[in-house]
Scaffold this motif. Structure first.
Motif, mmCIF file in Angstrom:
data_model
loop_
_atom_site.group_PDB
_atom_site.id
_atom_site.type_symbol
_atom_site.label_atom_id
_atom_site.label_comp_id
_atom_site.label_asym_id
_atom_site.label_seq_id
_atom_site.Cartn_x
_atom_site.Cartn_y
_atom_site.Cartn_z
ATOM 1 N N LEU A 75 0.646 -1.343 -0.002
ATOM 2 C CA LEU A 75 0.095 0.003 0.128
ATOM 3 C C LEU A 75 0.768 1.206 0.137
ATOM 4 O O LEU A 75 0.698 2.060 -0.512
ATOM 5 C CB LEU A 75 -0.964 -0.061 1.219
ATOM 6 N N VAL A 76 2.083 1.130 0.780
ATOM 7 C CA VAL A 76 2.677 2.311 0.726
ATOM 8 C C VAL A 76 3.625 2.529 -0.713
ATOM 9 O O VAL A 76 3.722 3.704 -1.220
ATOM 10 C CB VAL A 76 4.019 2.178 1.814
ATOM 11 N N LYS A 77 3.971 1.496 -1.351
ATOM 12 C CA LYS A 77 4.370 1.589 -2.615
ATOM 13 C C LYS A 77 3.365 2.208 -3.636
ATOM 14 O O LYS A 77 3.802 3.177 -4.551
ATOM 15 C CB LYS A 77 4.578 -0.026 -3.125
ATOM 16 N N LYS A 78 2.128 1.951 -3.439
ATOM 17 C CA LYS A 78 1.100 2.445 -4.373
ATOM 18 C C LYS A 78 0.711 3.862 -4.017
ATOM 19 O O LYS A 78 -0.359 4.520 -4.315
ATOM 20 C CB LYS A 78 -0.342 1.679 -3.974
ATOM 21 N N GLY A 79 1.261 4.756 -2.626
ATOM 22 C CA GLY A 79 1.036 6.000 -2.353
ATOM 23 C C GLY A 79 -0.070 6.148 -1.459
ATOM 24 O O GLY A 79 -0.471 7.266 -1.217
ATOM 25 N N TYR A 80 -0.573 5.097 -0.848
ATOM 26 C CA TYR A 80 -1.432 5.359 0.434
ATOM 27 C C TYR A 80 -0.707 5.616 1.703
ATOM 28 O O TYR A 80 0.200 5.115 1.890
ATOM 29 C CB TYR A 80 -2.179 3.803 0.463
ATOM 30 N N GLN A 81 -1.660 6.342 2.258
ATOM 31 C CA GLN A 81 -1.184 6.690 3.682
ATOM 32 C C GLN A 81 -2.604 6.274 4.597
ATOM 33 O O GLN A 81 -3.501 6.523 4.290
ATOM 34 C CB GLN A 81 -1.098 8.354 3.938
ATOM 35 N N PHE A 82 -1.947 5.571 5.555
ATOM 36 C CA PHE A 82 -3.152 4.842 6.458
ATOM 37 C C PHE A 82 -2.898 4.671 7.546
ATOM 38 O O PHE A 82 -1.675 4.382 8.032
ATOM 39 C CB PHE A 82 -3.507 3.704 5.509
ATOM 40 N N VAL A 96 -9.349 -7.000 10.013
ATOM 41 C CA VAL A 96 -8.416 -5.751 9.683
ATOM 42 C C VAL A 96 -9.182 -4.548 9.295
ATOM 43 O O VAL A 96 -10.317 -4.777 8.345
ATOM 44 C CB VAL A 96 -7.474 -6.208 8.547
ATOM 45 N N LYS A 97 -8.803 -3.268 9.588
ATOM 46 C CA LYS A 97 -9.331 -2.260 9.132
ATOM 47 C C LYS A 97 -8.426 -1.268 8.720
ATOM 48 O O LYS A 97 -7.463 -1.002 9.300
ATOM 49 C CB LYS A 97 -10.246 -1.554 10.276
ATOM 50 N N TYR A 98 -8.318 -1.027 7.533
ATOM 51 C CA TYR A 98 -7.522 0.467 6.970
ATOM 52 C C TYR A 98 -8.071 1.636 7.132
ATOM 53 O O TYR A 98 -9.249 1.487 6.434
ATOM 54 C CB TYR A 98 -7.115 -0.090 5.672
ATOM 55 N N ILE A 99 -7.684 2.579 7.699
ATOM 56 C CA ILE A 99 -8.190 3.696 7.615
ATOM 57 C C ILE A 99 -7.466 4.610 6.679
ATOM 58 O O ILE A 99 -6.175 4.953 7.124
ATOM 59 C CB ILE A 99 -8.211 4.473 9.120
ATOM 60 N N LEU A 100 -8.060 5.102 5.657
ATOM 61 C CA LEU A 100 -7.066 6.030 4.776
ATOM 62 C C LEU A 100 -7.085 7.482 5.287
ATOM 63 O O LEU A 100 -8.047 7.941 5.617
ATOM 64 C CB LEU A 100 -7.994 6.008 3.550
ATOM 65 N N THR A 101 -5.817 7.942 5.324
ATOM 66 C CA THR A 101 -5.714 9.288 5.975
ATOM 67 C C THR A 101 -5.455 10.346 4.683
ATOM 68 O O THR A 101 -5.529 11.511 5.151
ATOM 69 C CB THR A 101 -4.714 9.137 7.049
ATOM 70 N N SER A 102 -5.127 10.046 3.696
ATOM 71 C CA SER A 102 -4.631 10.960 2.759
ATOM 72 C C SER A 102 -5.677 10.864 1.366
ATOM 73 O O SER A 102 -5.622 11.725 0.645
ATOM 74 C CB SER A 102 -3.303 10.729 1.780
ATOM 75 N N LYS A 103 -6.642 9.784 1.544
ATOM 76 C CA LYS A 103 -7.640 9.803 0.483
ATOM 77 C C LYS A 103 -8.872 9.614 1.207
ATOM 78 O O LYS A 103 -9.036 9.076 2.067
ATOM 79 C CB LYS A 103 -7.283 8.537 -0.613
ATOM 80 N N GLU A 104 -9.996 9.799 0.161
ATOM 81 C CA GLU A 104 -11.432 9.473 0.790
ATOM 82 C C GLU A 104 -11.633 8.113 0.292
ATOM 83 O O GLU A 104 -11.154 7.483 -0.570
ATOM 84 C CB GLU A 104 -12.458 10.604 -0.037
ATOM 85 N N THR A 106 -13.642 6.042 -0.957
ATOM 86 C CA THR A 106 -14.609 5.949 -1.997
ATOM 87 C C THR A 106 -14.622 4.295 -2.458
ATOM 88 O O THR A 106 -13.816 3.614 -2.016
ATOM 89 C CB THR A 106 -14.113 6.634 -3.340
ATOM 90 N N GLU A 107 -15.727 4.085 -2.951
ATOM 91 C CA GLU A 107 -16.065 2.589 -3.340
ATOM 92 C C GLU A 107 -14.692 2.086 -4.237
ATOM 93 O O GLU A 107 -14.492 1.066 -4.055
ATOM 94 C CB GLU A 107 -17.288 2.446 -4.125
ATOM 95 N N SER A 108 -14.232 2.846 -5.152
ATOM 96 C CA SER A 108 -13.174 2.539 -5.900
ATOM 97 C C SER A 108 -11.768 2.410 -5.057
ATOM 98 O O SER A 108 -10.944 1.296 -5.244
ATOM 99 C CB SER A 108 -12.835 3.767 -7.014
ATOM 100 N N GLU A 109 -11.494 3.286 -4.283
ATOM 101 C CA GLU A 109 -10.204 3.264 -3.207
ATOM 102 C C GLU A 109 -10.737 2.021 -2.360
ATOM 103 O O GLU A 109 -9.720 1.468 -2.314
ATOM 104 C CB GLU A 109 -10.446 4.585 -2.399
ATOM 105 N N GLN A 110 -11.876 1.599 -1.906
ATOM 106 C CA GLN A 110 -11.862 0.598 -1.181
ATOM 107 C C GLN A 110 -11.626 -0.957 -1.846
ATOM 108 O O GLN A 110 -10.846 -1.636 -1.348
ATOM 109 C CB GLN A 110 -13.333 0.456 -0.671
ATOM 110 N N GLU A 111 -11.958 -0.841 -2.932
ATOM 111 C CA GLU A 111 -11.797 -2.000 -3.824
ATOM 112 C C GLU A 111 -10.423 -2.317 -4.105
ATOM 113 O O GLU A 111 -9.914 -3.436 -4.173
ATOM 114 C CB GLU A 111 -12.868 -1.776 -5.203
#
Length: 144
Positions: A75-82, A96-104, A106-111
């Motif tokens: 996820l870090v490689k893909k640019g996610y902050q969480f 497991v629960k990922y809480i996105l801190t830099s992106k909303e 959205t359904e697309s991001e969740q998928e």
């Protein structure tokens, strides 16, 4: 004489009250079965086995090759902050629960996050049914 009678009555009354309380306590204890029950004991062998299982689960989740570390690295490689919340009940029940801190979230991001997660699960030959995965915004409350 009156003082002697009064102290005798008080002493006898106190003894009667203590006997009644003791009787009620013993009767209550026997009716619950507390005295006859022996608390379960755990052998040192069982304790060692439990500690081994805990270490195995910790390594499975958090170790250098653990599933959460692998997913987090990807996820870090893909640019996610969480933030990651993990609750491990057993090897077969990991929440497991990922809480996105830099992106909303959205359904697309969740998928996208779920896809990365379950690809790594599959790559590790793990049962995907063992994992309950949620992806949310930083505003969402943990709901387990």
């Amino acid at each position: 004489m009156y003082l002697l009678k009064k102290s005798k009555v008080t002493l006898i009354g106190t003894i009667v009250i203590l006997v009644v309380i003791t009787f009620l306590f013993i009767n209550h204890t026997f009716s619950k079965g507390d005295i006859s029950e022996v608390p379960p004991t755990i052998s040192t062998q069982q304790q060692a086995e439990n500690e081994r299982k805990v270490a195995e689960i910790e390594n499975f989740v958090y170790g250098d090759s653990g599933i959460i570390k692998q997913v987090n690295d990807e996820l870090v490689k893909k640019g996610y902050q969480f933030q990651t919340l993990v609750m491990v009940n057993s090897v077969d029940d990991v929440q497991v629960k990922y809480i996105l801190t830099s992106k909303e979230a959205t359904e697309s991001e969740q998928e996208s996050v779920k896809s990365i997660f379950f690809e790594i699960v599959k790559k590790n030959n793990l049962d995907s049914n063992a994992f309950n995965l949620k992806v949310a915004d930083s505003d969402d409350e943990p709901d387990w």
